[in-house]
Enzyme design. Sequence first.
Site, mmCIF file in Angstrom:
data_model
loop_
_atom_site.group_PDB
_atom_site.id
_atom_site.type_symbol
_atom_site.label_atom_id
_atom_site.label_comp_id
_atom_site.label_asym_id
_atom_site.label_seq_id
_atom_site.Cartn_x
_atom_site.Cartn_y
_atom_site.Cartn_z
ATOM 1 N N ASP A 31 26.859 32.818 63.857
ATOM 2 C CA ASP A 31 26.485 32.978 65.307
ATOM 3 C C ASP A 31 26.910 31.849 66.208
ATOM 4 O O ASP A 31 26.984 30.702 65.661
ATOM 5 C CB ASP A 31 24.813 32.897 65.253
ATOM 6 C CG ASP A 31 24.179 33.329 66.078
ATOM 7 O OD1 ASP A 31 23.372 34.476 65.967
ATOM 8 O OD2 ASP A 31 24.225 32.804 67.156
ATOM 9 N N ILE A 32 27.086 32.127 67.353
ATOM 10 C CA ILE A 32 27.723 31.286 68.244
ATOM 11 C C ILE A 32 26.629 30.442 69.039
ATOM 12 O O ILE A 32 26.811 29.368 69.602
ATOM 13 C CB ILE A 32 28.492 31.626 69.487
ATOM 14 C CG1 ILE A 32 27.860 33.040 70.199
ATOM 15 C CG2 ILE A 32 30.088 31.927 69.299
ATOM 16 C CD1 ILE A 32 28.394 33.408 71.492
ATOM 17 N N GLU A 96 18.637 41.430 71.661
ATOM 18 C CA GLU A 96 19.510 41.281 72.646
ATOM 19 C C GLU A 96 20.750 41.928 72.803
ATOM 20 O O GLU A 96 21.349 42.244 73.779
ATOM 21 C CB GLU A 96 19.753 39.760 72.946
ATOM 22 C CG GLU A 96 18.321 38.889 73.252
ATOM 23 C CD GLU A 96 18.289 37.553 73.499
ATOM 24 O OE1 GLU A 96 19.477 36.650 73.076
ATOM 25 O OE2 GLU A 96 17.377 36.863 74.073
ATOM 26 N N VAL A 97 21.308 41.955 71.453
ATOM 27 C CA VAL A 97 22.705 42.514 71.328
ATOM 28 C C VAL A 97 22.399 44.172 70.712
ATOM 29 O O VAL A 97 21.974 44.033 69.544
ATOM 30 C CB VAL A 97 23.611 41.732 70.576
ATOM 31 C CG1 VAL A 97 24.994 42.518 70.289
ATOM 32 C CG2 VAL A 97 23.916 40.594 71.161
ATOM 33 N N HIS A 101 22.044 43.820 63.834
ATOM 34 C CA HIS A 101 22.445 42.616 63.067
ATOM 35 C C HIS A 101 21.409 42.087 62.308
ATOM 36 O O HIS A 101 20.440 41.755 62.930
ATOM 37 C CB HIS A 101 23.263 41.748 64.038
ATOM 38 C CG HIS A 101 22.405 41.618 65.310
ATOM 39 N ND1 HIS A 101 22.335 42.434 66.258
ATOM 40 C CD2 HIS A 101 21.421 40.519 65.808
ATOM 41 C CE1 HIS A 101 21.433 41.688 67.211
ATOM 42 N NE2 HIS A 101 20.947 40.613 66.660
ATOM 43 N N HIS A 103 20.155 38.532 60.957
ATOM 44 C CA HIS A 103 20.231 36.968 61.055
ATOM 45 C C HIS A 103 19.997 36.575 59.573
ATOM 46 O O HIS A 103 18.938 36.774 58.931
ATOM 47 C CB HIS A 103 19.265 36.304 61.796
ATOM 48 C CG HIS A 103 19.406 36.590 63.445
ATOM 49 N ND1 HIS A 103 20.018 36.016 64.286
ATOM 50 C CD2 HIS A 103 19.080 37.727 64.076
ATOM 51 C CE1 HIS A 103 19.945 36.652 65.584
ATOM 52 N NE2 HIS A 103 19.418 37.820 65.345
HETATM 53 P P1 AMP Z 1 19.275 39.270 68.871
HETATM 54 O O1 AMP Z 1 18.381 38.203 69.760
HETATM 55 O O2 AMP Z 1 18.443 39.267 67.405
HETATM 56 O O3 AMP Z 1 19.846 40.307 69.433
HETATM 57 O O4 AMP Z 1 20.429 38.188 68.452
HETATM 58 C C1 AMP Z 1 21.756 38.271 69.072
HETATM 59 C C2 AMP Z 1 22.360 36.951 68.439
HETATM 60 O O5 AMP Z 1 23.870 37.280 68.719
HETATM 61 C C3 AMP Z 1 22.184 35.599 68.984
HETATM 62 O O6 AMP Z 1 21.788 34.920 67.967
HETATM 63 C C4 AMP Z 1 23.355 35.156 69.810
HETATM 64 O O7 AMP Z 1 23.476 33.814 69.626
HETATM 65 C C5 AMP Z 1 24.198 36.151 68.854
HETATM 66 N N1 AMP Z 1 25.655 36.284 69.507
HETATM 67 C C6 AMP Z 1 25.954 36.648 70.778
HETATM 68 N N2 AMP Z 1 27.138 36.770 71.042
HETATM 69 C C7 AMP Z 1 27.839 36.454 70.012
HETATM 70 C C8 AMP Z 1 29.367 36.278 69.810
HETATM 71 N N3 AMP Z 1 30.330 36.441 70.504
HETATM 72 N N4 AMP Z 1 29.652 35.641 68.648
HETATM 73 C C9 AMP Z 1 28.677 35.422 67.533
HETATM 74 N N5 AMP Z 1 27.434 35.669 67.770
HETATM 75 C C10 AMP Z 1 26.864 35.965 69.011
#
Ligand code: AMP
Length: 141
Positions: A31-32, A96-97, A101, A103
């Site tokens: 995770d970034i 958010e994405v 996914h 974690h």
């Molecule tokens: P969520 O709030 O569960 O949707 O988490 C989205 C996660 O994706 C967050 O922890 C971000 O830091 C991670 N994230 C977003 N863009 C990237 C990326 N390009 N590479 C790795 N992690 C990412």
Amino acid sequence: MNPHTIFADIVAGRAPVSTVYEDDDVLAFMDIRPFTPGHLLVIPKVQAASLAELDPAVGGKLFQVGQRLAAALRQSEVACDGVNFFLADGVAAGQEVFHVHLHVIPRTSGDGFGLRGRPTSPRRPDLDYLAGSIKGALSRN
Ligand code: AMP
């Protein structure tokens, strides 16, 4: 909803990624914006914005890979005395994405990570009522 996400770019090799595991169905990477050092994400390669869109067999693989990663974290140089899995499904859950996914978050005591929330104390009839409602929904699926 626009199905395009940064994770689709990662799967397609169009965005930078620090990969730790890959097979035909699943990709796991750093995770970034890690909650703790070593925080990983496990994603399906197939586009699925939500759990409802994801083949349960692939969903099961996310957990299987997460389980292996949890063991690997404990044996790696990452500080890891425990592990949390977390999956946000839907805006209200903090997603958010919009590409499913999981974690995988390495934990040490006092690392500052935690879920906000206070347990409540419902009465047994209330638990039974909701159990019945959920069971009914399960039987319709
Ligand atoms: P969520 O709030 O569960 O949707 O988490 C989205 C996660 O994706 C967050 O922890 C971000 O830091 C991670 N994230 C977003 N863009 C990237 C990326 N390009 N590479 C790795 N992690 C990412």
